[in-house]
Design a protein around this motif. Structure first.
Motif, PDB file in Angstrom:
ATOM      1  N   ILE A 251       0.845  -1.196   0.000  1.00 20.99           N
ATOM      2  CA  ILE A 251       0.000   0.000   0.000  1.00 20.99           C
ATOM      3  C   ILE A 251       0.876   1.241   0.000  1.00 20.99           C
ATOM      4  CG2 ILE A 251      -1.726   1.294   1.342  1.00 20.99           C
ATOM      5  CD1 ILE A 251      -2.792  -1.401   2.313  1.00 20.99           C
ATOM      6  N   ARG A 252       0.470   2.221  -0.763  1.00 11.93           N
ATOM      7  CA  ARG A 252       1.261   3.452  -0.839  1.00 11.93           C
ATOM      8  C   ARG A 252       1.229   4.164   0.518  1.00 11.93           C
ATOM      9  NH1 ARG A 252      -1.025   4.105  -6.724  1.00 11.93           N
ATOM     10  NH2 ARG A 252       0.892   3.808  -7.906  1.00 11.93           N
TER      11      ARG A 252
ATOM     12  N   LYS B 137       5.979  -5.366  -8.506  1.00 13.83           N
ATOM     13  CA  LYS B 137       5.268  -4.083  -8.522  1.00 13.83           C
ATOM     14  C   LYS B 137       5.472  -3.327  -9.831  1.00 13.83           C
ATOM     15  CE  LYS B 137       5.357  -3.283  -3.550  1.00 13.83           C
ATOM     16  NZ  LYS B 137       5.794  -2.378  -2.482  1.00 13.83           N
TER      17      LYS B 137
ATOM     18  N   GLY C 285      -5.553   3.451  -6.637  1.00 16.95           N
ATOM     19  CA  GLY C 285      -4.836   4.575  -6.046  1.00 16.95           C
ATOM     20  C   GLY C 285      -4.112   4.234  -4.759  1.00 16.95           C
TER      21      GLY C 285
ATOM     22  N   ASP D  79       0.561   0.100  -4.358  1.00 13.64           N
ATOM     23  CA  ASP D  79       1.860   0.540  -4.871  1.00 13.64           C
ATOM     24  C   ASP D  79       2.273  -0.299  -6.084  1.00 13.64           C
ATOM     25  OD1 ASP D  79       4.264   1.769  -5.151  1.00 13.64           O
ATOM     26  OD2 ASP D  79       5.243   0.699  -3.513  1.00 13.64           O
ATOM     27  N   MET D  80       1.629  -0.015  -7.221  1.00 12.26           N
ATOM     28  CA  MET D  80       1.932  -0.715  -8.467  1.00 12.26           C
ATOM     29  C   MET D  80       1.857   0.350  -9.570  1.00 12.26           C
ATOM     30  SD  MET D  80       1.581  -4.359  -8.168  1.00 12.26           S
ATOM     31  CE  MET D  80       1.543  -5.342  -6.700  1.00 12.26           C
ATOM     32  N   CYS D  81       1.857  -0.053 -10.821  1.00 14.12           N
ATOM     33  CA  CYS D  81       1.600   0.883 -11.909  1.00 14.12           C
ATOM     34  C   CYS D  81       0.081   1.000 -11.992  1.00 14.12           C
ATOM     35  CB  CYS D  81       2.148   0.358 -13.231  1.00 14.12           C
ATOM     36  SG  CYS D  81       3.891  -0.042 -13.139  1.00 14.12           S
ATOM     37  N   THR D  82      -0.455   2.158 -11.647  1.00 15.59           N
ATOM     38  CA  THR D  82      -1.908   2.232 -11.491  1.00 15.59           C
ATOM     39  C   THR D  82      -2.514   3.276 -12.411  1.00 15.59           C
ATOM     40  OG1 THR D  82      -1.566   3.682  -9.582  1.00 15.59           O
ATOM     41  CG2 THR D  82      -1.929   1.343  -9.142  1.00 15.59           C
TER      42      THR D  82
END
Lengths: 273, 379, 75
Positions: free
Chosen positions: A9-10, A42, A59, A62-65
């Motif tokens: 998680i960001r 990720k 959002g 923590d990946m390419c979103t």
């Protein structure tokens, strides 16, 4: 051991925007466990969503979103996957986003059998706009735009996906937390279009209008009405009235789109195919 | 070595321009009169390891190119007016999320289905204001097959350099006309690739203005991870409703195209016999070809007519047109619509000279005779 | 996937530490309602650990907390 969700998680993004008792958070946890169990990197994983409550999910992760426009997740995701096939692409969204405004993209992604996973959180309602009926609102139920009860027939998302050509289709509910990650993981590993429908609860705009006493009441209904596919085969039509099937509903090996296009490239370049 | 020469249709020239620019992804949907762009790219893209996909609808086509662009690919779609109407929401998405992409609009008449096989120039205001919300726009309007090639290359350059959608609009006449094309050698035309981030991944912000008005865009699938949304966002790419962030980002996204330096870079015009012109014809696309003929005929009769031909339509060549407005007795704006760019010319000359519209929307080209007659009337 | 029956469960090992991140808890009460041994209770819309010694480490509360507000530390 307590599960370590934080690593996915960001930082600073929690608490999330979802209402108390909304099942989207449970699905998000299941998704994180599924991605972990598949060992996804990720930097090499794209989470693509449309618009709506469920579509806010990427959002936090923590990946390419890619949070796209209403209904368009599958079409954006198709572009990502085609242009960079080595990426794992997962679409996320709700029932209105995916099957009403985005219905065309959804069925065509299924038809192509492109190697993506689509996790569709079906809470039977448009939550973010205040509870208007969706194609998945059961007939007769109340929504802010069906004050006399919903006159519309309902989509069965899983059947729609199977009919359109998806080669892995599964269903579970927000109550069945451990099944969520198992089915999503199976979908990720499946070569082709995988659709995982998670029946979800929206206590704020659906439960409140439809005489559910609490979110727990909604969860219990999801639990009571879920029939594992294996059990269903031994049940009569009468016994299955008002129930829904859970588990892997459909699985098939069929040519996958990216692989098919690789053959096009080989032909165009004069290589034997 | 002799250069490669071919007799190509405008739409074919467009496809070859895209390949020259390094296009690697086309997502489209069939629509007359643009389909040859898709057909050529369906043959050529896989040869260079690129991808061609025919999507389920116009909206999906636009979505697919934005998705592909975010992986670092140079992307293009081609359509016509009705398709551009459908794409509008996602053109706005590409504006706010700042995703480079090229949209070819082979113009026919309208509104709605209109006259699919007839020419038109009625999408020029749509190219500026089609999507909702405040935003900048870049639109190029080539007038010949060779120019379609070079302007398609330039469209990619501008999309990559300014990190935004760029539209190329040409009417059906130029799209379906065949002309001799001289293929530029590799390296002969400038080819620009988007700026890549230089900071370590943990410091990367997709809208970091410390790198100027056009922040570098990382690619999905690289060592950089980031969030992209159509919501108003802060420099880190995450949604915000904070007034100061929203205001600053919106203003930057417009000024990145409309500041003086950018305008000088983006604007491109051709002037023909304007130095001593007393009557100016403002014309673009195929109409400019009729206008050039008209200027030559009028000059034979001693009438000092001149042609101003924008090749970049948006941003509009405000300064130059305003200056010419002070020089000439009248500006005539022939176009295959009912006066769209006429409005813009009127806006910038601010009443210094009369601005007269010649509109035609019957599916026939605007001919030199119509223009000559109008010039003689004001003379 | 249903909750283990409380009476059928044998408690084993040490009492786990159940961490509640109060800032994340939105008071939905899913955790408390589905806890088979009633370890958790709601108190003014925030979950409280009232009977940690009864915890059987089934992890249902952590799995179903939509708000990432509960962690059951078993070691």
């Amino acid at each position: 051991m307590a599960y370590d969700y934080e690593k996915s998680i960001r930082p600073g993004k929690l608490p999330h925007i979802w209402c108390p008792g909304c099942g989207h958070g449970i699905v998000m946890k299941g998704l994180i466990r599924a991605m972990d169990s598949c060992g996804l990197e990720k930097n090499n994983t794209a989470l693509v969503s449309g618009i709506g409550c469920a579509s806010r999910l990427p959002g936090y992760v923590d990946m390419c979103t890619l949070h796209t426009a209403h209904g368009r997740a599958a079409a954006f995701a198709t572009g990502v996957k085609m242009a960079k096939p080595e990426m794992t692409v997962i679409c996320l969204g709700g029932d209105g986003d995916g099957t009403a405004i985005g219905g065309n993209h959804f069925i065509h992604a299924c038809r192509r059998n492109i190697d993506m996973t689509y996790v569709i959180m079906n809470n039977f309602i448009y939550g973010m706009t205040g509870g208007q009926f969706s194609p998945c609102t059961p007939t007769g139920m109340k929504a802010s735009t069906t004050p006399y009860g919903n006159p519309d027939p309902t989509f069965d998302i899983s059947k729609l996906a199977i009919g359109a050509g998806a080669t892995f289709v599964a269903r579970t509910t927000a109550f069945h937390a451990t099944q969520i990650d198992k089915l999503i993981a199976e979908g990720i590993k499946h070569k082709g279009m995988a659709v995982i429908e998670v029946l979800d609860d929206c206590p704020t705009t659906y439960g409140r209008r439809n005489k559910f006493r609490s979110v727990v009441d909604m969860m219990k209904k999801l639990k009571e009405n879920a029939v594992p596919v294996q059990a269903a085969s031994k049940m009569t039509a009468e016994q299955l009235q008002g129930k829904f099937l859970t588990g892997v509903l459909y699985k098939e090996d069929k040519p996958e789109y990216i692989e098919q296009y690789a053959k096009v490239i080989a032909k165009a370049q004069g290589q034997a195919s | 070595m002799a250069k490669k020469v071919a007799l190509l249709q405008g739409n074919e020239a467009c496809a070859h321009g895209a390949l020259y620019a390094g296009a690697k992804f086309f997502g489209g949907y069939p629509i007359t009169p643009s389909t040859e762009v898709a057909e050529v790219l369906s043959i050529e893209l896989p040869k260079v390891g690129g991808k061609f996909i025919q999507m389920e609808d116009e909206i999906a086509a636009m979505a697919s190119i934005i998705g592909a662009s975010l992986t670092g690919a140079k992307v293009i779609t081609a359509t016509s007016g009705p398709g551009v109407s459908l794409k509008q929401e996602l053109i706005g998405y590409a504006c706010i999320a700042e995703v480079p992409c090229v949209i070819i609009n082979v113009m026919r008449g309208g509104p709605s289905t209109g006259m699919p096989t007839g020419p038109g120039q009625s999408d020029v205001m749509q190219a500026r204001w089609g999507t909702h919300g405040d935003h900048a726009a870049i639109a190029l309007v080539p007038a010949s097959c060779q120019e379609i090639f070079t302007e398609t290359v330039r469209a990619f350059n501008l999309a990559e350099k300014y990190r935004m959608p760029v539209q190329v609009l040409y009417d059906e006449i130029v799209g379906h006309m065949r002309e001799r094309i001289v293929f530029p050698e590799p390296g002969e035309l400038e080819v620009i690739d988007r700026a890549k981030p230089t900071v370590p991944p943990e410091q990367y912000k997709p809208y970091d203005t410390s790198f100027g008005d056009v922040p570098p865009l990382a690619a999905f699938g690289s060592e950089y991870r980031f969030h992209v949304t159509g919501l108003n966002k802060a420099q880190d790419g995450f949604p915000t409703t904070k007034a100061e962030y929203v205001d600053a980002e919106e203003r930057r996204q417009i000024s990145k195209v409309e500041n003086e330096k950018a305008r000088a870079d983006i604007e491109s015009n051709e002037e023909y016999l304007t130095e001593d012109a007393e009557v100016l014809i403002f014309a673009y696309g195929s109409t400019s070809r009729s206008a050039r003929y008209a200027v030559n005929e009028l000059r034979k009769e001693g009438i000092k007519a001149g042609l101003f031909r924008p090749i970049t339509l948006w941003p509009f060549p405000e300064k130059r047109v305003a200056l010419l407005g002070k020089q000439v007795k009248a500006i005539i704006v022939p176009e295959m619509n009912l006066g769209q760019m006429n409005l813009e010319v009127e806006r910038v000359v601010k009443g210094t000279c009369p601005v007269i519209s010649i509109g035609r929307v019957d599916g026939e080209p605007l001919n030199p005779g119509q223009i000559i007659a109008q010039v003689k009337e004001v003379k | 996937m249903s909750s283990p029956k409380a009476e059928a469960v044998q408690k084993t090992g040490a009492t786990p530490r159940i961490e509640v991140i109060e800032r994340y808890c939105k008071g939905c009460s899913i955790c408390a309602e589905f806890c088979p041994t009633k370890v958790l209770e709601m108190e003014t819309f925030v979950v409280k650990v009232v009977k940690p010694e009864a915890c059987i480490k089934c992890m249902q509360c952590e799995l179903r907390c939509p708000d990432f507000a509960i962690k059951v530390h078993t070691e």
